[in-house]
Design an enzyme around this catalytic site. Structure first.
Site, PDB file in Angstrom:
ATOM      1  N   TYR A   8     -93.664  -5.558  47.973  1.00 28.92           N
ATOM      2  CA  TYR A   8     -92.873  -6.009  49.037  1.00 28.92           C
ATOM      3  C   TYR A   8     -93.668  -7.247  49.877  1.00 28.92           C
ATOM      4  O   TYR A   8     -93.488  -7.121  51.255  1.00 28.92           O
ATOM      5  CB  TYR A   8     -92.370  -5.063  50.309  1.00 28.92           C
ATOM      6  N   LEU A  45     -76.624   2.522  51.770  1.00 30.38           N
ATOM      7  CA  LEU A  45     -75.447   1.833  52.265  1.00 30.38           C
ATOM      8  C   LEU A  45     -74.849   0.752  51.263  1.00 30.38           C
ATOM      9  O   LEU A  45     -74.053  -0.116  51.394  1.00 30.38           O
ATOM     10  CB  LEU A  45     -75.447   0.894  53.601  1.00 30.38           C
TER      11      LEU A  45
END
Length: 330
Positions: A60, A207
């Protein structure tokens, strides 16, 4: 903040964690990585809200470095998770994953250095290497536990069979996989194994990669280099169909006097005590919204309404492009 035990471990984590990918890498959900000052401020805001479960990975960007800076002087009580395995500087780029024992040891040392800590609380294999027996990879990870570099072990996106095989070598504390109203695949085969072995499920993309938060109406609302533009669920008519499914949550959320994102996260929390969602964000406003989801209570009628709106098979398209799907549930 509501707390939950992570599997059979003695780790007590906030019911909502924080995914830290977007603070360190661009062109996934944001057009640019968050600068260090803002990233540190965001993480410390999460800690102030009672969110003590931070999730990052060696791929990341500079996320591990930023997380480490934010934890200076605040390490106590924080459950720090990171991952290794997806290739960034390995000799096995042709297969995308390096689960060799050598890479497990090397990657751990590099993550410890970037994070600026002596020990990682939860160390995941990011993807299972199809060329290395899971017993060998987890055996090397277990050595890191015995060496005191790691406290507990996890796997990301493994098949149920690999979970069992890994667990025989060393107890697995958590399995990370995509799980949301948009991605309910874990319920079919993975959940029974996790319940049997008392392993927590850490839900990333809770989500639905933004669909369930109502943050966009068109693919053109995404940054030009946003990774989602190439995702199968964001293509042409598939996108339109999935957006229509996601919109069903808006009315239900208004009835509960919460946002659609909060209702989607509340469904995960109230559906199982063994699930910990880790929504990612680079926005303090979204962070605070996510933290307040613990106040949303659902009754039987709420669950029925949500289930009716999101039956299995309602969402179209695979979770990833074909090449990435090869190392999912592997």
């Amino acid at each position: 903040m509501e707390k939950r035990r992570l599997g059979k471990s003695n780790l007590e984590v906030s019911a909502i964690g924080l995914g830290c990918m977007s603070i360190g890498i661009a062109d996934v959900y944001t057009s640019s990585a968050q600068d260090e000052t803002k990233a540190v401020d965001l993480i410390q805001c999460a800690l102030d809200l009672g969110i003590n479960f931070l999730d990052t990975a060696n791929i990341y960007g500079d996320s591990e470095i930023k997380v480490g800076r934010a934890l200076q002087g605040r390490r106590g009580g924080v459950v720090l998770a990171t991952k290794f395995g997806i290739v960034i500087d390995s000799s096995v780029r042709n297969r995308g994953v390096d689960g060799t024992p050598e890479n497990a040891r090397r990657s751990c040392d590099l993550s410890l250095k970037r994070l600026g800590v002596d020990q990682i609380d939860l160390y995941y294999l990011h993807r299972v290497d199809p060329q290395v027996p899971i017993e060998e990879t987890v055996g090397a990870m277990a050595e890191l536990v015995r060496a005191g570099k790691v406290r507990y072990l996890g796997l990301s996106e493994p098949s149920p069979d690999k979970v069992r095989r890994a667990h025989r070598i060393h107890p697995i504390t958590a399995i990370q996989t995509e799980y949301s109203l948009f991605s309910r695949e874990p319920e079919e085969n993975l959940f029974p194994v996790l319940r049997e072995l008392d392993i927590a499920l850490v839900a990333y993309s809770p989500l639905g990669r933004g669909f369930l938060g109502g943050r966009f109406r068109s693919v053109n609302d995404l940054a030009v280099r946003d990774w989602r533009r190439s995702n199968p669920r964001f293509q042409d008519q598939t996108f339109s169909s999935n957006l229509a499914v996601a919109d069903r949550l808006q009315g239900l959320a208004r009835e509960k006097k919460c946002t659609a994102a909060q209702l989607a996260l509340a469904w995960l929390l109230r559906n199982s005590q063994n699930v910990i969602p880790i929504p990612g964000t680079s926005s303090k406003a979204r962070l605070e919204e996510n933290a307040r989801v613990v106040d949303v209570q659902l009754d039987e009628q709420d669950f029925k309404s949500i289930e009716d709106a999101f039956p299995h098979g309602a969402v179209q398209g695979e979770r990833y492009a074909p090449e990435m799907m090869k190392i999912i549930n592997s």
